[in-house]
Design a protein around this motif. Sequence first.
Motif, PDB file in Angstrom:
ATOM      1  N   ASP A  61       0.945  -0.989  -0.118  1.00 54.90           N
ATOM      2  CA  ASP A  61       0.175   0.007   0.440  1.00 54.90           C
ATOM      3  C   ASP A  61       1.248   1.230   0.157  1.00 54.90           C
ATOM      4  O   ASP A  61       1.726   1.462   1.061  1.00 54.90           O
ATOM      5  CB  ASP A  61      -1.294  -0.150   0.958  1.00 54.90           C
ATOM      6  N   LEU A 106      -0.337  -7.576   2.849  1.00 59.57           N
ATOM      7  CA  LEU A 106       1.003  -7.101   2.398  1.00 59.57           C
ATOM      8  C   LEU A 106       1.543  -7.113   2.609  1.00 59.57           C
ATOM      9  O   LEU A 106       1.912  -7.742   3.788  1.00 59.57           O
ATOM     10  CB  LEU A 106       0.189  -5.434   2.631  1.00 59.57           C
ATOM     11  N   GLY A 160      -4.933  -0.350   3.098  1.00 61.48           N
ATOM     12  CA  GLY A 160      -4.949  -2.108   1.948  1.00 61.48           C
ATOM     13  C   GLY A 160      -6.173  -1.977   1.302  1.00 61.48           C
ATOM     14  O   GLY A 160      -6.502  -2.863   0.225  1.00 61.48           O
ATOM     15  N   ALA A 212      -3.381  -1.129  -3.223  1.00 59.68           N
ATOM     16  CA  ALA A 212      -2.295  -1.679  -2.990  1.00 59.68           C
ATOM     17  C   ALA A 212      -1.498  -1.974  -5.096  1.00 59.68           C
ATOM     18  O   ALA A 212      -2.761  -1.673  -5.838  1.00 59.68           O
ATOM     19  CB  ALA A 212      -2.316  -2.564  -2.474  1.00 59.68           C
TER      20      ALA A 212
END
Length: 213
Positions: free
Chosen positions: A4, A32, A167, A170
């Motif tokens: 992100d 992530l 998120g 991203a």
Amino acid sequence: MFIDLHIHELNYSKDSYLALEEIVTIAKKHGLGAVCITDHDSMGLKQYAAEYSKKIGFPIFVGIEYYSLEGDILAFGIDHYPEKRIHAQEFIDMVHEQGGVVISAHPFRHNRRGLEENLDTLKGVDAIEILNGSTMPDATMKAVQYARKYGFAVTGGSDCHYPHKVGVCATYFPNEVRTEEELIQAIKNHECKPAFHQDHSYYVWDIDKLIYY
């Protein structure tokens, strides 16, 4: 790897309700591999973020969302930035002199904070944010048109200020990005694509084919 690229933390973005520790917890839950803190006109979190990143073994990159006279610009790889608003071209040149990279943030958002048609004349824009967690579809599609017209690298970021937004959008990087230098080089090499989070998974958007996968 998904990162992100556009997150606001409460200590230096006064409109954010997110502490760094909470950001990282949510980011890991979504899958992530790293996060980028891009506070409004500030890089004040840089030292603490570096220490915390080392402590937990999770990459945290601190850039900035700088409000130029023409609109918002994300920048990474810089040590200093203007205390006052200056023209976008001046800021872009300043970032490049430091070896950094610039991304046009939400370029056609309806709040007039994007670079909009200034992208027709600005030199040195490295990438354009296609997917943004707070931008409407028509603005997204106009950004796609500009990316295809000028060959910008394309990215995505949540632009989050609240936990539920972390998120949601991203950027996909096909190779591991563990350092800021690797992040900058990947963007310069166009080794990145926008992505969004849905049903516990990330979907990558190929804007050339206008398909998700």
